[in-house]
Design an enzyme around this catalytic site. Structure first.
Site, short mmCIF file in Angstrom:
data_model
loop_
_atom_site.label_atom_id
_atom_site.label_comp_id
_atom_site.label_asym_id
_atom_site.label_seq_id
_atom_site.Cartn_x
_atom_site.Cartn_y
_atom_site.Cartn_z
N GLY A 156 -22.26 -85.99 4.11
CA GLY A 156 -22.41 -84.96 3.12
C GLY A 156 -22.49 -86.43 1.79
O GLY A 156 -22.69 -87.34 2.14
N ARG A 157 -22.52 -85.59 0.86
CA ARG A 157 -22.13 -86.39 -0.56
C ARG A 157 -20.86 -86.67 -0.46
O ARG A 157 -20.98 -87.92 -0.69
CB ARG A 157 -22.27 -85.34 -1.95
N ILE A 158 -19.56 -85.80 0.24
CA ILE A 158 -18.71 -86.99 0.42
C ILE A 158 -18.21 -88.03 0.99
O ILE A 158 -18.24 -88.87 -0.02
CB ILE A 158 -17.36 -85.78 -0.04
N SER A 177 -22.61 -87.31 12.25
CA SER A 177 -22.41 -85.83 12.10
C SER A 177 -23.51 -85.30 12.79
O SER A 177 -24.20 -85.78 13.91
CB SER A 177 -23.18 -85.51 10.20
N ARG A 178 -23.51 -84.38 12.55
CA ARG A 178 -24.17 -83.03 13.63
C ARG A 178 -26.05 -83.89 13.55
O ARG A 178 -26.59 -83.96 15.06
CB ARG A 178 -24.77 -81.97 12.96
N ALA A 237 -11.00 -83.16 3.96
CA ALA A 237 -11.65 -81.81 3.93
C ALA A 237 -11.57 -80.66 4.10
O ALA A 237 -10.72 -79.91 3.06
CB ALA A 237 -12.25 -82.47 5.71
N ARG A 238 -10.72 -80.34 5.73
CA ARG A 238 -9.78 -78.62 5.61
C ARG A 238 -8.41 -79.24 6.33
O ARG A 238 -8.87 -79.57 7.92
CB ARG A 238 -11.07 -77.46 5.46
N GLU A 267 -1.70 -73.90 3.83
CA GLU A 267 -1.73 -74.63 2.62
C GLU A 267 -0.18 -73.67 0.98
O GLU A 267 -1.18 -72.22 1.15
CB GLU A 267 -2.66 -74.71 1.16
N HIS A 286 -3.71 -81.15 -1.66
CA HIS A 286 -5.09 -80.39 -1.53
C HIS A 286 -5.48 -81.22 -3.20
O HIS A 286 -5.62 -80.27 -4.06
CB HIS A 286 -5.00 -78.93 -1.28
N GLY A 288 -7.85 -82.83 -3.65
CA GLY A 288 -9.36 -84.42 -3.76
C GLY A 288 -9.84 -83.95 -4.94
O GLY A 288 -10.63 -85.47 -5.38
#
Ligand code: DGY
Length: 337
Positions: A156-158, A177-178, A237-238, A267, A286, A288
């Site tokens: 994606g963009r990031i 990526s997918r 990401a997460r 978190e 967290h 970013g």
């Protein structure tokens, strides 16, 4: 007719509040700590719009307490805190804040990549504690970044912005990526590869995928075992995309060689999280997107999304509008038949 009521779940930058005040009746949890759940459920009773943070759970319980809700603007690009299905079922528009945080988040990925590769935090602790005894040719050796292979998971963009920075370090770029992204390959010379191949061949693995049912637990013992024993793993990401206990074991064994982590399964992560006692982990809370410019842009975009929807305009950065439109189309088709 009075202005629609919008509840904002945290203190946010003033330009966004000013914009909201011009267009809506504003109710604000004017604190830096999360709004308590009972207050949130009470506040949404009359709200037509809601601006939420990634730490607010937006689910069926909240929907039941918010009969007038029309739009939820999450001040984040990720929206795994939102039960998208439930909100879509109720016809509530959900928006996020893409684009405006891309560069700041990519910078942070690189801060972690460099810090982990060159042992910046470990080195700081040695200097600070007076344990720096000498210089020698083998002292505190890290991993060479320049000219290495950068593997980005999520295109994606990031992910693209992380790769773009890699060009300045003359890195070989590969991504998984997918779906293949031919524009990325043409613009950056990045190579698409299967995830296992990327893990086997990258010197740096940077994770930028959203947290979904598909990506939850995507990185575990199996994936870490495929990586090089010199590789650095970075997650902006997460936390949920990583099986944290398995990462601890993998780092103890030295494969990957180090990790830079901005996100955690829970978190704030508790101080006794074993990851934090490992010398080869660099951890940040967290952050970013945490620059004032970016956070202001995120807040303003969230405000503009809410204002647009409440004034009958299309949202700027919708998450579920296409699904809502399709639902409306099929409802009107079945009403006519
Ligand atoms: C996001 O927007 O999803 C980021 O994680 C926030 O920093």
């Amino acid at each position: 007719m009075g202005k629609p009521l919008v509840f904002v779940t945290r203190r946010i930058p003033e330009p966004a509040l000013n914009l909201l005040r011009e267009h809506v009746a504003l109710s604000l949890w004017d604190e830096l700590k999360p709004v308590p759940r009972d207050v949130l459920l009470r506040e949404v009773a009359h709200a037509e719009g809601l601006i939420t943070m990634l730490s607010d759970r937006v689910d069926a319980e909240l929907l039941n307490a918010a009969p007038r809700l029309r739009v939820v603007a999450n001040m984040a690009v990720g929206y795994d805190n939102i039960d998208l299905h439930a909100l879509t079922e109720h016809g509530v528009v959900v928006t996020n804040t893409p684009d405006v945080l891309t560069e700041a988040t990519a910078d942070m990925a690189w801060a972690l990549l460099l810090a982990a590769a060159r042992r910046v935090v470990e080195g700081h602790k040695v200097v600070e504690s007076g344990r720096w005894e000498t210089w020698h040719p083998f002292y505190m050796l890290g991993q060479e970044v320049h000219g290495a292979t950068l593997g980005v998971v999520g295109a994606g963009r990031i992910g693209a912005a992380v790769m773009r920075r890699g060009l300045a370090f003359h890195m070989r770029l590969q991504y998984y990526s997918r779906r293949r992204v031919p524009q990325l390959e043409a613009a950056l010379g990045a190579t698409y590869c299967a995830l296992d191949d990327l893990l086997r061949t990258s010197d740096f693995v940077v994770v930028t995928v959203p947290l979904t049912e598909e990506t939850r637990g995507m990185f575990g013992a199996r994936e870490f075992a495929l990586m090089k024993d010199t590789a650095v793993f970075v997650n902006v990401a997460r936390g949920g995309v990583v099986k944290e206990a398995e990462l601890v074991e993998a780092l103890r064994r030295g494969r990957p060689w180090a990790a830079g982590l901005d996100v955690f399964a829970v978190e704030p992560t508790p101080p006794n999280n074993p990851l934090l006692s490992l010398p080869n982990v660099v951890a940040t809370p967290h952050v970013g997107s945490a620059t004032l410019r970016t956070r202001t842009a995120m807040a303003v975009l969230a405000a503009r999304n809410v204002i647009a929807v409440l004034s009958g305009q299309p949202p700027l950065t919708p998450v579920n509008v296409e699904v809502l439109k399709a639902r409306d189309r099929s409802a009107s088709a079945s009403a006519q038949s």
